[in-house]
Motif scaffolding. Structure first.
Motif, PDB file in Angstrom:
ATOM      1  N   UNK A   1       0.855  -1.183   0.121  1.00 11.89           N
ATOM      2  CA  UNK A   1      -0.113   0.159   0.094  1.00 11.89           C
ATOM      3  C   UNK A   1       0.848   1.187   0.148  1.00 11.89           C
ATOM      4  N   UNK A   2       0.542   2.335  -0.784  1.00 15.90           N
ATOM      5  CA  UNK A   2       1.054   3.488  -0.676  1.00 15.90           C
ATOM      6  C   UNK A   2       0.173   4.697  -0.244  1.00 15.90           C
ATOM      7  N   UNK A   3       0.792   5.404   0.672  1.00 16.52           N
ATOM      8  CA  UNK A   3      -0.345   6.207   1.145  1.00 16.52           C
ATOM      9  C   UNK A   3       0.613   7.674   0.836  1.00 16.52           C
ATOM     10  N   UNK A   4       0.235   8.722   0.178  1.00 14.70           N
ATOM     11  CA  UNK A   4       0.794   9.831  -0.104  1.00 14.70           C
ATOM     12  C   UNK A   4       0.287  11.019   0.789  1.00 14.70           C
ATOM     13  N   UNK A   5       0.942  11.509   1.433  1.00 15.75           N
ATOM     14  CA  UNK A   5       0.678  12.647   2.314  1.00 15.75           C
ATOM     15  C   UNK A   5       1.366  14.024   1.841  1.00 15.75           C
ATOM     16  N   UNK A   6       0.530  14.901   1.269  1.00 14.21           N
ATOM     17  CA  UNK A   6       0.815  16.164   0.440  1.00 14.21           C
ATOM     18  C   UNK A   6       1.475  17.018   1.898  1.00 14.21           C
ATOM     19  N   UNK A   7       2.431  17.914   1.235  1.00 14.23           N
ATOM     20  CA  UNK A   7       2.955  18.915   2.105  1.00 14.23           C
ATOM     21  C   UNK A   7       2.048  19.958   2.790  1.00 14.23           C
ATOM     22  N   UNK A   8       1.075  20.343   1.846  1.00 11.27           N
ATOM     23  CA  UNK A   8       0.077  21.311   2.056  1.00 11.27           C
ATOM     24  C   UNK A   8      -0.919  20.835   3.242  1.00 11.27           C
ATOM     25  N   UNK A   9      -0.752  19.546   3.517  1.00 10.85           N
ATOM     26  CA  UNK A   9      -1.820  19.067   4.517  1.00 10.85           C
ATOM     27  C   UNK A   9      -1.231  18.871   5.858  1.00 10.85           C
ATOM     28  N   UNK A  10       0.060  19.352   6.114  1.00 14.17           N
ATOM     29  CA  UNK A  10       0.773  19.092   7.287  1.00 14.17           C
ATOM     30  C   UNK A  10       0.341  20.189   8.283  1.00 14.17           C
ATOM     31  N   UNK A 167      13.155  -2.420  -0.148  1.00 14.18           N
ATOM     32  CA  UNK A 167      12.155  -3.524   0.075  1.00 14.18           C
ATOM     33  C   UNK A 167      12.024  -3.715   1.656  1.00 14.18           C
ATOM     34  N   UNK A 168      11.140  -3.393   2.345  1.00 17.15           N
ATOM     35  CA  UNK A 168      11.192  -3.359   3.809  1.00 17.15           C
ATOM     36  C   UNK A 168       9.638  -3.261   4.255  1.00 17.15           C
ATOM     37  N   UNK A 169       9.240  -3.602   5.437  1.00 18.70           N
ATOM     38  CA  UNK A 169       8.215  -3.640   5.868  1.00 18.70           C
ATOM     39  C   UNK A 169       7.269  -2.269   5.897  1.00 18.70           C
ATOM     40  N   UNK A 170       8.246  -1.348   6.397  1.00 21.57           N
ATOM     41  CA  UNK A 170       7.774   0.343   6.178  1.00 21.57           C
ATOM     42  C   UNK A 170       8.850   1.004   5.419  1.00 21.57           C
ATOM     43  N   UNK A 191       6.174  16.798   0.286  1.00 21.36           N
ATOM     44  CA  UNK A 191       5.317  15.672   0.023  1.00 21.36           C
ATOM     45  C   UNK A 191       5.901  14.450   0.626  1.00 21.36           C
ATOM     46  N   UNK A 192       5.188  13.431   1.048  1.00 19.89           N
ATOM     47  CA  UNK A 192       5.842  11.989   1.375  1.00 19.89           C
ATOM     48  C   UNK A 192       4.981  10.953   1.104  1.00 19.89           C
ATOM     49  N   UNK A 193       5.554   9.755   0.976  1.00 20.68           N
ATOM     50  CA  UNK A 193       4.834   8.599   0.741  1.00 20.68           C
ATOM     51  C   UNK A 193       5.172   7.450   1.810  1.00 20.68           C
ATOM     52  N   UNK A 194       4.050   6.846   2.299  1.00 22.02           N
ATOM     53  CA  UNK A 194       4.277   6.021   3.386  1.00 22.02           C
ATOM     54  C   UNK A 194       3.572   4.502   2.851  1.00 22.02           C
ATOM     55  N   UNK A 195       4.993   3.548   2.551  1.00 23.21           N
ATOM     56  CA  UNK A 195       4.879   2.544   1.869  1.00 23.21           C
ATOM     57  C   UNK A 195       5.093   1.276   2.642  1.00 23.21           C
ATOM     58  N   UNK A 196       3.800   0.429   2.629  1.00 22.29           N
ATOM     59  CA  UNK A 196       3.877  -0.860   3.420  1.00 22.29           C
ATOM     60  C   UNK A 196       3.610  -1.967   2.131  1.00 22.29           C
ATOM     61  N   UNK A 197       4.213  -3.110   2.291  1.00 23.52           N
ATOM     62  CA  UNK A 197       3.919  -4.373   1.733  1.00 23.52           C
ATOM     63  C   UNK A 197       4.100  -4.263   0.322  1.00 23.52           C
ATOM     64  N   UNK A 198       5.094  -3.392  -0.309  1.00 32.68           N
ATOM     65  CA  UNK A 198       5.370  -3.093  -1.607  1.00 32.68           C
ATOM     66  C   UNK A 198       6.918  -3.614  -1.787  1.00 32.68           C
ATOM     67  N   UNK A 218      12.450  -1.625   9.634  1.00 31.77           N
ATOM     68  CA  UNK A 218      11.985  -3.107  10.270  1.00 31.77           C
ATOM     69  C   UNK A 218      12.761  -4.175   9.331  1.00 31.77           C
ATOM     70  N   UNK A 219      14.044  -3.726   8.574  1.00 29.36           N
ATOM     71  CA  UNK A 219      14.858  -4.860   8.142  1.00 29.36           C
ATOM     72  C   UNK A 219      16.259  -3.954   7.924  1.00 29.36           C
ATOM     73  N   UNK A 220      17.269  -4.793   7.430  1.00 35.03           N
ATOM     74  CA  UNK A 220      18.731  -4.334   7.096  1.00 35.03           C
ATOM     75  C   UNK A 220      18.609  -3.563   5.765  1.00 35.03           C
ATOM     76  N   UNK A 221      19.650  -3.032   5.446  1.00 36.41           N
ATOM     77  CA  UNK A 221      19.629  -2.115   4.165  1.00 36.41           C
ATOM     78  C   UNK A 221      19.436  -3.244   2.828  1.00 36.41           C
ATOM     79  N   UNK A 222      18.511  -2.761   2.181  1.00 29.25           N
ATOM     80  CA  UNK A 222      18.178  -3.703   0.794  1.00 29.25           C
ATOM     81  C   UNK A 222      17.667  -2.688  -0.362  1.00 29.25           C
ATOM     82  N   UNK A 223      18.089  -1.606  -0.277  1.00 32.84           N
ATOM     83  CA  UNK A 223      18.026  -0.459  -1.220  1.00 32.84           C
ATOM     84  C   UNK A 223      18.459  -1.044  -2.451  1.00 32.84           C
ATOM     85  N   UNK A 224      17.623  -0.870  -3.788  1.00 28.86           N
ATOM     86  CA  UNK A 224      18.036  -1.167  -4.942  1.00 28.86           C
ATOM     87  C   UNK A 224      18.906   0.053  -5.757  1.00 28.86           C
TER      88      UNK A 224
END
Length: 225
Positions: A1-10, A167-170, A191-198, A218-224
């Motif tokens: 899931x990807x949840x986008x949070x806009x900077x204007x909503x802070x 690739x991590x839990x959060x 802006x920000x994105x909160x990503x889970x399960x992707x 929630x995990x060690x380094x796995x960046x692509x």
């Protein structure tokens, strides 16, 4: 899931006496939303704007990991453990509060200061306070926050360049400068994105390029690459 949070909503707070402006991404200080308290171990991602001469006086923290990224200007740090430093753009500052520490933060330069400060909850409370500044961190170099089992990736992308996400839990993506597209959605400064399960996600920078702060939790380094 990807949840986008806009900077204007802070949530935006301001201190008229000092001229300090703050933009909160999560419940913080006098702002409380029970549905927006934390994401993974991340409990704060504040954009702070301080005019010349302004600052936060001596105040305490405990049982929190505080990571600061300066966008513009110079940030002066002093704490009760005897650490002093001036933090500039490109540096990563970490204050592990442990069982308790007090510190001062102020604008050390003649120009406005802008910084992003992120708070994470450690897996275990207590312990001795720690302080560190990494000068001029390189692009995509993982910065591990062992106490919170989290890793920060600073990404600087040129126009049209694509960068993979961990690739991590959060995974939390905060846009500092420029803009990117993530799964078809445009993200701009603040802006920000909160990503889970992707897994296997990437971002592509727009015409102005992009500077991103990416938390892998929630995990060690796995960046692509």
């Amino acid at each position: 899931m990807i949840e986008v949070r806009k900077g204007s909503d802070r949530y935006r707070g301001a201190d008229e006496a000092t001229g300090i402006e703050t933009r909160h991404a999560f419940s913080f200080s006098g702002f409380y939303d029970p549905d927006n308290v934390r994401f993974g171990s991340l409990v704060a991602c504040n954009e702070e704007r301080l005019p010349a001469g302004a600052g936060f006086g001596l105040h305490p923290h405990r049982d929190v990991e505080i990571v600061t990224w300066v966008v513009e200007g110079e940030l002066a740090h002093e704490d009760s453990e005897g650490h002093t430093a001036v933090v500039r753009p490109g540096d990563v500052q970490r204050l592990s509060a442990g069982s308790g520490v007090r510190h001062v933060e102020r604008n050390a330069g003649p120009d406005p200061l802008v910084f992003v400060q992120m708070w994470l909850v450690p897996e275990e409370f207590g312990g001795e306070p720690e302080y560190e500044v990494v000068r001029g961190i390189a692009d995509a170099t993982p910065y591990a926050l062992d106490r919170a089992r989290a890793v920060l990736h600073v990404r600087r992308l040129r126009e049209g360049e694509t960068g993979g996400l961990p690739n991590a839990s959060h995974v939390h993506v905060h846009v500092v400068r420029g803009g990117v597209r993530l799964d078809g959605t445009g993200l701009g400064p603040g802006d920000a994105a909160r990503i889970t399960g992707c897994a296997g996600l990437s971002v592509q920078a727009g015409e102005a390029g992009a500077e991103l702060l990416v938390w892998e939790m929630g995990a060690g380094p796995t960046a692509q690459p």
